[in-house]
Motif scaffolding. Structure first.
Motif, PDB file in Angstrom:
ATOM      1  N   VAL A  73       0.857  -1.191   0.000  1.00 52.23           N
ATOM      2  CA  VAL A  73       0.000   0.000   0.000  1.00 52.23           C
ATOM      3  C   VAL A  73       0.889   1.235   0.000  1.00 52.23           C
ATOM      4  O   VAL A  73       2.105   1.147   0.231  1.00 52.23           O
ATOM      5  CB  VAL A  73      -0.944   0.010   1.215  1.00 52.23           C
ATOM      6  CG1 VAL A  73      -1.918  -1.161   1.146  1.00 52.23           C
ATOM      7  CG2 VAL A  73      -0.162  -0.031   2.521  1.00 52.23           C
ATOM      8  N   ALA A  74       0.267   2.387  -0.239  1.00 48.55           N
ATOM      9  CA  ALA A  74       1.053   3.596  -0.482  1.00 48.55           C
ATOM     10  C   ALA A  74       1.729   4.132   0.765  1.00 48.55           C
ATOM     11  O   ALA A  74       2.899   4.538   0.721  1.00 48.55           O
ATOM     12  CB  ALA A  74       0.159   4.672  -1.097  1.00 48.55           C
ATOM     13  N   ASP A  75       1.028   4.153   1.878  1.00 49.79           N
ATOM     14  CA  ASP A  75       1.582   4.816   3.059  1.00 49.79           C
ATOM     15  C   ASP A  75       0.950   4.254   4.324  1.00 49.79           C
ATOM     16  O   ASP A  75       0.119   3.326   4.284  1.00 49.79           O
ATOM     17  CB  ASP A  75       1.359   6.335   2.975  1.00 49.79           C
ATOM     18  CG  ASP A  75      -0.094   6.693   2.678  1.00 49.79           C
ATOM     19  OD1 ASP A  75      -0.989   5.905   3.039  1.00 49.79           O
ATOM     20  OD2 ASP A  75      -0.331   7.755   2.079  1.00 49.79           O
ATOM     21  N   ALA A  76       1.330   4.853   5.454  1.00 43.37           N
ATOM     22  CA  ALA A  76       0.846   4.371   6.745  1.00 43.37           C
ATOM     23  C   ALA A  76      -0.657   4.542   6.887  1.00 43.37           C
ATOM     24  O   ALA A  76      -1.326   3.694   7.490  1.00 43.37           O
ATOM     25  CB  ALA A  76       1.571   5.108   7.869  1.00 43.37           C
ATOM     26  N   ALA A  77      -1.205   5.624   6.330  1.00 46.04           N
ATOM     27  CA  ALA A  77      -2.652   5.836   6.436  1.00 46.04           C
ATOM     28  C   ALA A  77      -3.426   4.731   5.726  1.00 46.04           C
ATOM     29  O   ALA A  77      -4.439   4.228   6.236  1.00 46.04           O
ATOM     30  CB  ALA A  77      -3.018   7.198   5.858  1.00 46.04           C
ATOM     31  N   ALA A  78      -2.954   4.327   4.545  1.00 44.21           N
ATOM     32  CA  ALA A  78      -3.611   3.234   3.821  1.00 44.21           C
ATOM     33  C   ALA A  78      -3.469   1.917   4.570  1.00 44.21           C
ATOM     34  O   ALA A  78      -4.396   1.099   4.600  1.00 44.21           O
ATOM     35  CB  ALA A  78      -3.021   3.117   2.415  1.00 44.21           C
ATOM     36  N   ALA A  79      -2.317   1.711   5.189  1.00 47.02           N
ATOM     37  CA  ALA A  79      -2.120   0.493   5.979  1.00 47.02           C
ATOM     38  C   ALA A  79      -3.078   0.449   7.164  1.00 47.02           C
ATOM     39  O   ALA A  79      -3.671  -0.588   7.469  1.00 47.02           O
ATOM     40  CB  ALA A  79      -0.676   0.417   6.463  1.00 47.02           C
ATOM     41  N   ASP A  80      -3.260   1.590   7.828  1.00 47.57           N
ATOM     42  CA  ASP A  80      -4.155   1.628   8.981  1.00 47.57           C
ATOM     43  C   ASP A  80      -5.608   1.388   8.558  1.00 47.57           C
ATOM     44  O   ASP A  80      -6.379   0.754   9.294  1.00 47.57           O
ATOM     45  CB  ASP A  80      -4.024   2.967   9.704  1.00 47.57           C
ATOM     46  CG  ASP A  80      -2.683   3.123  10.402  1.00 47.57           C
ATOM     47  OD1 ASP A  80      -1.950   2.112  10.499  1.00 47.57           O
ATOM     48  OD2 ASP A  80      -2.363   4.239  10.849  1.00 47.57           O
ATOM     49  N   ARG A  81      -5.988   1.887   7.381  1.00 49.72           N
ATOM     50  CA  ARG A  81      -7.342   1.617   6.890  1.00 49.72           C
ATOM     51  C   ARG A  81      -7.541   0.120   6.656  1.00 49.72           C
ATOM     52  O   ARG A  81      -8.594  -0.440   6.976  1.00 49.72           O
ATOM     53  CB  ARG A  81      -7.609   2.389   5.596  1.00 49.72           C
ATOM     54  CG  ARG A  81      -7.920   3.867   5.798  1.00 49.72           C
ATOM     55  CD  ARG A  81      -8.527   4.472   4.547  1.00 49.72           C
ATOM     56  NE  ARG A  81      -7.635   4.363   3.397  1.00 49.72           N
ATOM     57  CZ  ARG A  81      -6.719   5.258   3.075  1.00 49.72           C
ATOM     58  NH1 ARG A  81      -6.550   6.333   3.840  1.00 49.72           N
ATOM     59  NH2 ARG A  81      -5.959   5.102   2.007  1.00 49.72           N
ATOM     60  N   ALA A  82      -6.535  -0.523   6.092  1.00 46.89           N
ATOM     61  CA  ALA A  82      -6.633  -1.969   5.864  1.00 46.89           C
ATOM     62  C   ALA A  82      -6.750  -2.729   7.178  1.00 46.89           C
ATOM     63  O   ALA A  82      -7.461  -3.734   7.262  1.00 46.89           O
ATOM     64  CB  ALA A  82      -5.414  -2.443   5.071  1.00 46.89           C
TER      65      ALA A  82
END
Length: 329
Positions: A73-82
């Protein structure tokens, strides 16, 4: 020795042999999954710029081949959403200061601990900062209370189905019993696990719904099979709901940690689906609980249908009905 004397002795020997055979089957069924916990295509994410994320994903695969199903994923925010959507159990985030590990320990504390160890191997033994994006209840950090508290719900639901079959005559009475049990099990179970023990800490109404649906599905499965097949059906229901469903449920771990296909099969049985749905309701605002919701609804509908469609809705033969002298003739 007369034939009359031999018959009880042979029956006793047969019971002993069958009991030992059942023991030989149940011990590995319960012990083998727990003794062979290891990641198998465990969903994780790697976040960061494309070259860095790709290199980190390759290193993760090299550390434990076939252990992880890696998504970039692109960044930490996208990882946290997942993580919040229960799409992955953890995410390795590559930043300017090195690697950090984002986890969702509420999904499976055992997985969070395992991935913390794997992240340490990637950083050459240096401590890796851990961010728990979806933590479990602070009163139950290892998830042991959740697992120990959920299994009695399964046992009580199995017993409810058995008792309704053996003690209640008629389809209408059994249907009322199933509805009443599910309606009461939800709020009482949530009051104990959430209010008294404090091992779940989500939306109370969602928890009530999840526990009530699971209780109805498990009890209806046993009662439906009992209505259809009598005592054989009750035994089959007990096997599905508890004897097999319990060790394959991954209540205290994660399905991806069990030997396959048993981990996947467990999620199609009432206990595994019920634990998944309750976790989703308690910690993830329902995310990741869609399949479990459908599975439990299917068990509830089919079980109730078997109770209602079985002609006469009578007790299984030999369930303790009194026979009057007139009827004996």
């Amino acid at each position: 020795m007369s034939a009359r004397t031999r018959s009880p002795l042979l029956l006793a020997a047969l019971v002993a042999v069958l009991a030992v055979g059942l023991q030989a089957l149940l011990v590995p069924l319960f012990a083998a999954p727990a003794a062979n916990l290891a990641p198998r295509d465990l969903p994780v994410a790697v976040a960061g710029p494309a070259p860095v994320a790709g290199e980190l994903a390759g290193r993760l695969a090299a550390v434990r081949p076939a252990a992880f199903a890696v998504t970039t994923v692109a960044d930490a925010a996208a990882a946290d959403r997942a993580l919040r959507d229960r799409e992955v159990y953890a995410a390795l985030v590559a930043g300017e200061d090195g690697i950090s590990l984002h986890t969702a320990s509420a999904a499976a504390p055992a997985v969070a601990a395992l991935l913390t160890e794997a992240a340490g191997q990637l950083s050459a033994g240096r401590p890796v900062p851990v961010v728990d994006v979806v933590p479990g209840d602070p009163d139950d950090p290892r998830g042991a209370g959740f697992a120990a508290g959920f299994l009695p719900l399964a046992l009580a639901s199995m017993l409810a189905g058995v008792l309704l079959t053996l003690l209640v005559q008629g389809r209408a009475g059994r249907l009322v019993g199933l509805v009443a049990y599910g309606a009461l099990a939800g709020p009482v179970g949530a009051a104990v696990l959430h209010g008294w023990l404090g091992v779940i800490d989500g939306d109370r109404l969602a928890e009530v719904g999840a526990i009530g649906l699971f209780a109805t599905a498990a009890a209806a499965t046993v009662a439906g099979l009992g209505a259809l097949l009598g005592r054989v059906g009750l035994g089959l229901g007990a096997v599905l709901v508890f004897l097999v469903g319990n060790p394959l449920s991954a209540v205290g771990a994660a399905p991806e940690l069990l030997p396959q296909p048993w981990g996947e099969i467990g999620q199609w049985l009432p206990v595994g689906a019920g634990a998944t749905l309750l976790r989703s309701a308690a910690y993830f605002d329902g995310a990741g609980g869609g399949r479990a919701l459908a599975v439990l609804t299917g068990y509830a509908v089919v079980g109730v249908a078997l109770v209602l469609l079985h002609r006469g809705g009578r007790r299984p033969a030999g369930a303790g009905e009194a026979t009057s002298p007139g009827r004996a003739g």
